[in-house]
Scaffold this active site. Structure first.
Site, PDB file in Angstrom:
ATOM      1  NE  ARG A  45     110.822  65.184 -39.663  1.00 54.88           N
ATOM      2  CZ  ARG A  45     110.654  66.171 -38.798  1.00 54.88           C
ATOM      3  NH1 ARG A  45     110.103  67.318 -39.180  1.00 54.88           N
ATOM      4  NH2 ARG A  45     111.016  66.022 -37.543  1.00 54.88           N
TER       5      ARG A  45
ATOM      6  CE  LYS B 164     118.343  50.765 -56.326  1.00 54.96           C
ATOM      7  NZ  LYS B 164     119.205  49.644 -56.730  1.00 54.96           N
TER       8      LYS B 164
ATOM      9  CD  GLU C  25     125.965  50.485 -65.006  1.00 55.12           C
ATOM     10  OE1 GLU C  25     125.087  49.609 -65.082  1.00 55.12           O
ATOM     11  OE2 GLU C  25     126.678  50.651 -63.982  1.00 55.12           O
TER      12      GLU C  25
ATOM     13  CE  LYS D  11     117.645  52.938 -62.821  1.00 53.52           C
ATOM     14  NZ  LYS D  11     118.868  53.362 -62.162  1.00 53.52           N
TER      15      LYS D  11
ATOM     16  CD  GLU E 248     117.422  46.521 -55.961  1.00 56.28           C
ATOM     17  OE1 GLU E 248     117.772  47.592 -56.471  1.00 56.28           O
ATOM     18  OE2 GLU E 248     118.207  45.704 -55.480  1.00 56.28           O
TER      19      GLU E 248
ATOM     20  NE  ARG F  66     115.822  50.723 -59.055  1.00 56.70           N
ATOM     21  CZ  ARG F  66     115.676  52.001 -58.777  1.00 56.70           C
ATOM     22  NH1 ARG F  66     114.535  52.441 -58.287  1.00 56.70           N
ATOM     23  NH2 ARG F  66     116.653  52.859 -58.991  1.00 56.70           N
TER      24      ARG F  66
ATOM     25  CG  ASN G 199     121.513  45.375 -58.568  1.00 58.51           C
ATOM     26  OD1 ASN G 199     121.816  46.541 -58.795  1.00 58.51           O
ATOM     27  ND2 ASN G 199     120.619  45.032 -57.655  1.00 58.51           N
TER      28      ASN G 199
ATOM     29  CG  HIS H 167     125.858  46.045 -60.578  1.00 58.94           C
ATOM     30  ND1 HIS H 167     125.507  45.917 -61.905  1.00 58.94           N
ATOM     31  CD2 HIS H 167     125.957  47.376 -60.351  1.00 58.94           C
ATOM     32  CE1 HIS H 167     125.382  47.119 -62.440  1.00 58.94           C
ATOM     33  NE2 HIS H 167     125.658  48.025 -61.529  1.00 58.94           N
TER      34      HIS H 167
ATOM     35  CG  HIS I 100     129.185  45.617 -56.082  1.00 50.33           C
ATOM     36  ND1 HIS I 100     127.873  45.524 -55.707  1.00 50.33           N
ATOM     37  CD2 HIS I 100     129.281  46.757 -56.797  1.00 50.33           C
ATOM     38  CE1 HIS I 100     127.197  46.563 -56.188  1.00 50.33           C
ATOM     39  NE2 HIS I 100     128.031  47.321 -56.840  1.00 50.33           N
TER      40      HIS I 100
ATOM     41  CG  HIS J 146     130.090  51.144 -60.900  1.00 50.84           C
ATOM     42  ND1 HIS J 146     129.991  50.148 -59.952  1.00 50.84           N
ATOM     43  CD2 HIS J 146     128.868  51.237 -61.485  1.00 50.84           C
ATOM     44  CE1 HIS J 146     128.769  49.661 -59.966  1.00 50.84           C
ATOM     45  NE2 HIS J 146     128.068  50.305 -60.883  1.00 50.84           N
TER      46      HIS J 146
END
Ligand code: NAD
Ligand code: GLY
Length: 349
Positions: free
Chosen positions: A112, A134, A176, A214, A224, A228, A232, A235, A239, A252
């Site tokens: 956990r 993340k 980035e 960041k 997010e 946040r 992206n 992105h 994507h 990426h």
């Protein structure tokens, strides 16, 4: 009848990000370093000269985005059970974003949740993936669809690791960095325009500024709910490009670079950015040999693919549109005609 569980509490998940040569660190608990054969071959000796622990184990998983999956997570968890890790034990993510995301996810679910620290070794993971908590893995439905927010206890960014990074991977990280500057920090963007990131001192300063940007965003919106999402930028389009090219043609960061160009076109069309600003961003990306063009075969298919992105709600697509340089708008009501106008500019003739 009703039973209440009062759970309102302030949890302090704060941590520090050290950007410097790795210090000597000793842990009084069991520690597992999670890495892959490539990173281990290049840098494990150096890491072991810096890190010691009561008991120290190395767990390697296969290298590559295609191994960011349940099987690798199972490999990590099994090893932790075999070595009788407990809730005081710690994981160290030692590699790029793939290793960072998987180590963090394994740490978030083992008994956990146990602690982990990030020692990122690619530029992309140093400026982005290692910061903000993340974590996750991919499955047959898509990228990063399974995961958790689980903040590391510390991040150690040692630019020394970047000396062995292939130039394409380096450039993917630069994309980035540019993302952070365009969305949140005009001065940083201007610094990047005149900077040579191949110079280690300048690179270290750029890493610091990107990480600071960041960190500011994450501290305001950890999970997010709003702000946040601006990270992206590039992105949503990126994507789709990754998806259309089966994750094989572009790294990426490269797909994000093209995605930023498309987002800029959208911003110009919406009068949120001047042509000159869009050209400056393109020039900065091209300075690091990042791709800035993509030929769309079928604009309608491209548009439909937006809806596969987990950031899209049922009926709307969230676009991150820069407002000039240094500001950004999170937009989920851009009409289809505007987006099709942009996509048609990239259409194969
Ligand atoms: P990666 O982890 O696949 O690393 C790229 C390649 O470089 C790999 O082959 C790796 O073994 C190799 N490598 C690592 N360090 C090296 C070094 N010092 N020298 C030479 N080779 C080295 O890719 P990445 O670009 O670091 O990360 C991409 C991943 O990060 C994606 O899975 C993406 O989803 C994730 N990501 C996560 C976040 C987040 O906030 N969690 C943010 C951005 C990206
Ligand atoms: N890379 C985007 C984020 O961490 O939110």
């Amino acid at each position: 009848m009703q039973v209440d569980i009062p759970l309102k509490k302030v949890i302090d998940n704060s941590y520090s990000i050290t950007i410097d040569m790795l210090p000597q660190i000793h842990f009084d608990h069991k520690v597992a370093i999670i890495t892959n054969p490539k990173v281990a071959g290049l840098h494990l000796g150096y890491l072991l000269s810096k890190i010691s622990a009561k008991e120290l184990y190395i767990i390697t998983v296969a290298d590559g985005e295609e191994y960011k999956n349940q099987q690798s997570i199972d490999t990590i968890l099994e090893s932790l059970f075999n070595h009788r890790f407990n809730r005081k034990s710690l994981l160290i993510a030692f590699g790029g974003g793939v290793i960072g995301d998987m180590s963090g996810y394994a740490a978030s679910i083992y008994q956990r949740g146990i602690d982990f620290i990030q020692i990122p070794t690619t530029l992309l993971s140093q400026v982005d993936a290692s910061v903000g908590g993340k974590t996750g893995m991919n499955n047959q439905y898509g990228k990063n669809l399974i995961g958790a927010f689980h903040q590391p206890k510390a991040v150690y960014i040692d630019p020394h690791f970047l000396t062995t990074l292939p130039s394409r991977e380096f450039a993917a990280g630069v994309a980035e960095i540019v993302k952070m500057a365009v969305t949140f920090n005009k001065e940083f963007f201007e610094f990047l325009e005149s900077a040579d990131l191949k110079n280690p001192k300048i690179l270290q300063e750029a890493i610091k500024q990107a990480v600071q940007t960041k960190a500011d965003v994450v501290s305001k919106d950890e999970k997010e709910h709003g702000l946040r999402a601006a990270l992206n930028y590039g992105h949503t389009f990126g994507h789709v490009i990754e998806n259309e090219t089966q994750y094989k043609k572009f790294l990426h960061g490269e797909a994000v670079a093209i995605g930023m160009i498309m987002a800029n076109e959208t911003a110009v069309k919406m009068n949120l950015m001047s042509e000159n600003e869009a050209n400056r961003i393109q020039a900065l990306l091209q300075k690091y040999d990042l791709p800035t063009t993509y030929l769309i075969k079928n604009t309608h298919t491209f548009y439909e693919t937006f809806f596969l992105d987990k950031k899209s709600s049922d009926s709307s697509i969230t676009f991150i549109i820069p407002v000039g340089i240094g500001d950004v708008r999170i937009a989920d009501t851009i009409d289809k005609n505007t987006i099709m106008h942009v996509l048609n500019k990239f259409k194969e003739s």
